[in-house]
Scaffold this active site. Structure first.
Site, PDB file in Angstrom:
ATOM      1  N   GLU A 280       0.800  -1.221   0.000  1.00  0.00           N
ATOM      2  CA  GLU A 280       0.000   0.000   0.000  1.00  0.00           C
ATOM      3  C   GLU A 280       0.838   1.279   0.000  1.00  0.00           C
ATOM      4  O   GLU A 280       0.401   2.301  -0.533  1.00  0.00           O
ATOM      5  CB  GLU A 280      -0.936   0.018   1.224  1.00  0.00           C
ATOM      6  CG  GLU A 280      -2.030  -1.033   1.184  1.00  0.00           C
ATOM      7  CD  GLU A 280      -3.087  -0.760   0.119  1.00  0.00           C
ATOM      8  OE1 GLU A 280      -3.170   0.383  -0.372  1.00  0.00           O
ATOM      9  OE2 GLU A 280      -3.823  -1.691  -0.239  1.00  0.00           O
TER      10      GLU A 280
ATOM     11  N   SER B 207     -52.334 -19.023  -8.755  1.00  0.00           N
ATOM     12  CA  SER B 207     -53.648 -18.379  -8.668  1.00  0.00           C
ATOM     13  C   SER B 207     -53.661 -17.149  -7.777  1.00  0.00           C
ATOM     14  O   SER B 207     -54.654 -16.406  -7.778  1.00  0.00           O
ATOM     15  CB  SER B 207     -54.682 -19.388  -8.164  1.00  0.00           C
ATOM     16  OG  SER B 207     -54.892 -20.395  -9.129  1.00  0.00           O
TER      17      SER B 207
END
Length: 687
Positions: free
Chosen positions: A87, A364
Site C-alpha cells: 500500500e 392463482s
C-alpha cells in the site's frame, strides 16, 4: 528517446505538484475552519464511528464497523511489512504525500493506459476513511491531503500505522486486522504466518473481489502479488516467498449469524450500499432507523419453522435431500413500511433472500389482478357471469391451449365472485383473453409489480415470477382501496453528530378508484370466508380480512397472501430446486395446506389483543344478493344466492352478459404463447 520523454513527464509532474502544494496552501486558508479537529490520540477516532442499524421498536439489530483495536506490538510484524509493501512502500520516508510514489503510479497508469495504481499514502487513506468517506469531489481530496499532513506532524509513524491497521475494512464484515484474523483464520493478529499476513494485506484494496470466502482463486492471485511486492521491497527473500506459498492457508469456515433479522438487515445494507456507496454505509458512523418490527420478525421465524417441521415430519414424502423453504413479508398498509421480511428458514444455512427474489410463480394468487383488470377495463363486476367450461384458445402456429380446472371439474355459468372464491382457471383464462395479456400487465404495474411479466394467455394462471414483497404490496393496494404506498425499509438516517441525512415521508398514490376496488376486496373476503382460503377461518383467525391461495404447476410453489385493514402479508413455501412438494399419499402441497396455516398463525399473533377493524364501504356501493348462476336478482328458480358488493346504479334485474358466450377468433396480428397449465388444488385439508 523514451528516457527523454520520461524526464519531461517527471519534470512536468513536479511542476504540477509544486503548483498543487501552493494551491493547497491557499485552499487550506479557506478550508481551515471546515477541517476536523484532530484528537490527542487516534484511538479516540478508531472507537467512535460504528454504524448502528435500529429496528422500528428502538432495538439495535446490527452494528457495522465495530472494531477491536490492538496495539502495534500485538500485530504480526509480517502483516505490517506486507501492508506497507503493497500500500505504501515509502511510508517511513514521506511526510504524508509521496511524490515518488505518485510519479510511479502516474507512469504505470500512462504505460498501461488504465488506472492500475493509486498514489495515496497510508496516511491519506486513513484520513479518507476517518473523515471524508462519503464525499466525492475534489474538495474532499484537498481536505484529505491537508488532514494527512496534519496527522504526520501530530502523530508518529507507528501511531498512524497502528490506527490504519485497526480501522481498515477487510471484507466479510471485519474491520481491523484483529477482527480479520479471527474472521478468516480463527487466530489473533499477532499469530499470523506469512501467507495469511499477505492475504490480509491484499484485501483492503478490494475487500469483496479478493475475498477468499467468495473468490478463493482471485484471493490467492492477490496474495501472490503481495508476496512478490514484499520480496521486491526487501522485506522477505525469494526462499521466504516460495516457502510461504507451500504453507497451508488455514482458512476457517465463514461465520454466519442465525438471527432471523439478518435477512432484513442484509437487504437494508445492500440497498443503501447501492444507493450511497459501501464506504458511506460502513464507515459513516451512521444511525439507520429501519421499519422492522423485531416482534413480528421473531413471530414469522417461529411460525415458519414450526409449520415446515410439521410438514416434513407428518405430511411430506420422506427421503428428500432438499429442505423445505419459506418466505414471509408483512407491510403496514397505512404507510408501506416493511414490518417483517423473512427470506428463508435459517439464515445460517442459506443467505438467499426468497422474500425479495422474483424467481417463483404466484399461481392463482395472481388472479385478483386479472379480475381487477376485467372490472376496470371491461366494466365487469362481481355479479358478471362467465361460463366455466372447457375452452380451447387458438394459438397461431401451434396447438390450441385448453386450461383446465383442478380435477377437470367445471361449474358452468358462474358469477365472478364465486369463480374467484373457487379459483377457476378456465374463467381467469377467458378474462385474460378478452382483455389481452398486455392490458393485464398494465394493471399489474398499477399495483406496483415491477418484475417482467410474460405477454401470453397463461399469465391468467400466474406463470411469471414475482417476489413475495411485490405480492404483499399489490394486496396492500386492495386493502387500501386503491391507494399504493410504495414499500420502504428505512425511516431515517442520522450522521454521527445527529444531523438528519435522510427522512422518509410517505404519500399514497390513488391507482384505482375505491368504487372499483371495494367489490374486489369483498370478493377476496369471500375467498377467505367460504372459498379456497377458508382454512384460515378454521384455524381460528377471525379478524376482517381478505386473501387468496396460490399453487403452481406440479405443486412447485404454495402461496397465501392476505390482508387486514392494518397489514398485508405474503407467504411462499417450496423447494429451492423447483421440485414438486408431494405428500406421503402422492398429493401435491397446495397453498391452503402449505402457506395458509403459516399466515393464519402468524397474523393471529400479530393482531393479538387488538380489536377487529372493518374495511370502510365507499359511498355509492351497496350489497345485493344474486343468483350465482345467472347474476340476476333471485327468483323462484334460484338454487343458490351470494351477496355481492356492487355500484348502487347497477340494475341487476337485467342480463349483464349474452346468454351464449362466444370466444372471438384470434386477430391475425396477435401472437400468443403458452406454458403448461398450472393446476390448483385448494381443497380444505382435514384438521
Amino acid at each position: 528517446m523514451f528516457r527523454r520523454i520520461l524526464e519531461k513527464t517527471i519534470f512536468v509532474l513536479y511542476t504540477l505538484m509544486l503548483g498543487f502544494i501552493c494551491l493547497a496552501a491557499g485552499v487550506y486558508w479557506n478550508l481551515r475552519d471546515d477541517l476536523p479537529q484532530l484528537p490527542d490520540s487516534l484511538d479516540k477516532i478508531n472507537l467512535s464511528l460504528p454504524t448502528e442499524i435500529y429496528s422500528a421498536d428502538g432495538e439495535i439489530i446490527k452494528v457495522l464497523g465495530q472494531r477491536h483495536p490492538v496495539n502495534l506490538e500485538n500485530i504480526s510484524p509480517l502483516f505490517l511489512k506486507a501492508i506497507i509493501a503493497v500500500e505504501d512502500a515509502r511510508f517511513y520516508e514521506h511526510s504524508g504525500l509521496d511524490h515518488i510514489g505518485l510519479a510511479r503510479a502516474l507512469y504505470v497508469n500512462i504505460q498501461r493506459r488504465a488506472v492500475v495504481q493509486g498514489g495515496s499514502t497510508l496516511t491519506q487513506q486513513l484520513a479518507k476513511n476517518l473523515f471524508f468517506s462519503f464525499e466525492r469531489d475534489w474538495v474532499r481530496k484537498v481536505k484529505e491531503l491537508l488532514v494527512a499532513l496534519q496527522m504526520e506532524t501530530t502523530f508518529t509513524k507507528d501511531e498512524i500505522l497502528e490506527a490504519y491497521a485497526n480501522q481498515v475494512y477487510f471484507g466479510s464484515g471485519a474491520y481491523g486486522v484483529e477482527e480479520a484474523a479471527q474472521e478468516y483464520f480463527g487466530k489473533r493478529a499477532q499469530d499470523l504466518n506469512l501467507l495469511q499476513a499477505a492475504m490480509l494485506a491484499g484485501l483492503p484494496n478490494s475487500p469483496n473481489n479478493a475475498n477468499p470466502f467468495i473468490n478463493p482463486e482471485r484471493a490467492m492471485r492477490r496474495t501472490q502479488a503481495v508476496l512478490a511486492r514484499m520480496e521486491r521491497e526487501g522485506y522477505i527473500s525469494r526462499e521466504d516467498r516460495e516457502r510461504a506459498l507451500q504453507t497451508e492457508l488455514g482458512l476457517v469456515a465463514p461465520r454466519i449469524e442465525s438471527n432471523p433479522n439478518q435477512y432484513f438487515v442484509r437487504f437494508v445494507i445492500d440497498k443503501l450500499a447501492d444507493d450511497y456507496g459501501k464506504e458511506f454505509v460502513h464507515y459513516g458512523g451512521l444511525k439507520i432507523y429501519t421499519t422492522l418490527d423485531t416482534r413480528y420478525q421473531q413471530l414469522a421465524h417461529r411460525v415458519v419453522d414450526t409449520h415446515l417441521k410439521h410438514l416434513e415430519k407428518r405430511e411430506l414424502k420422506a427421503g428428500l435431500d432438499e429442505s423445505l423453504q419459506a418466505a414471509l413479508v408483512t407491510l403496514d398498509n397505512r404507510t408501506g413500511a416493511i414490518r417483517a421480511l423473512l427470506g428463508g428458514r435459517r439464515y445460517s444455512e442459506s443467505q438467499f433472500n426468497r422474500a425479495v427474489s422474483n424467481n417463483r410463480m404466484p399461481g392463482s394468487a395472481f388472479k385478483p389482478i386479472v379480475y381487477m383488470a376485467a372490472m376496470e377495463k371491461l366494466g365487469y363486476h362481481p355479479a358478471t357471469v362467465v361460463d366455466d367450461a372447457p375452452t380451447q384458445f387458438p394459438i397461431p402456429g401451434g396447438e390450441p391451449w385448453e386450461p383446465s380446472n383442478f380435477g377437470d371439474k367445471y361449474m358452468g355459468p358462474v358469477i365472478l365472485k364465486k369463480a374467484l372464491m373457487n379459483s377457476l382457471n378456465a374463467v381467469s383464462a377467458k378474462l385474460v383473453y378478452n382483455l389481452t395479456p398486455r392490458r393485464v400487465i398494465q394493471t399489474a404495474r398499477q399495483f406496483g409489480i415491477t418484475s417482467p411479466l410474460g405477454d401470453n394467455l397463461s399469465l391468467a394462471l400466474g406463470t411469471s415470477g414475482v417476489s413475495p414483497l411485490e405480492m404483499a404490496a399489490a394486496y396492500s393496494v386492495i386493502a387500501n382501496q386503491g391507494i399504493l404506498n410504495e414499500p420502504y425499509f428505512v425511516q431515517r438516517i442520522e450522521d454521527f453528530r445527529g444531523n438528519v441525512l435522510y427522512q422518509h415521508f410517505f404519500h399514497g398514490v390513488q391507482r384505482f378508484s375505491s368504487k372499483t376496488v371495494y367489490p374486489l376486496l369483498n370478493m377476496m373476503q369471500g375467498v377467505m370466508d367460504e372459498g379456497t382460503g377458508r382454512v384460515v377461518r378454521r384455524l381460528g383467525f377471525h379478524h376482517p380480512a381478505g386473501g387468496k391461495t396460490g399453487t403452481t404447476n406440479d405443486y412447485k410453489d404454495a402461496w397465501f397472501i392476505g390482508f387486514t385493514r392494518e397489514y398485508a402479508s405474503a407467504v411462499w413455501v417450496g423447494y429451492d430446486n423447483n421440485q414438486p412438494v408431494i405428500d406421503k399419499n402422492g398429493r401435491g402441497l397446495t397453498g391452503s395446506r402449505g402457506a395458509a396455516p403459516i399466515w393464519a398463525y402468524y397474523m393471529e399473533k400479530v393482531l393479538e389483543g387488538k380489536s377487529p377493524v372493518n374495511f370502510p364501504r365507499p359511498e355509492g356501493i351497496h350489497f345485493q344478493k344474486v343468483d350465482t348462476r345467472s347474476g340476476y336478482l333471485p327468483d323462484l328458480m334460484t338454487m343458490e344466492t351470494m351477496e355481492v358488493a356492487v355500484r348502487e346504479d347497477l340494475n341487476l334485474e337485467k342480463p349483464v352478459l349474452p346468454e351464449t358466450e362466444v370466444i372471438p377468433p384470434l386477430p391475425p396480428d396477435r401472437e400468443v404463447t403458452t406454458v403448461p397449465t398450472p393446476r390448483e388444488d385448494d381443497a380444505l385439508p382435514k384438521l
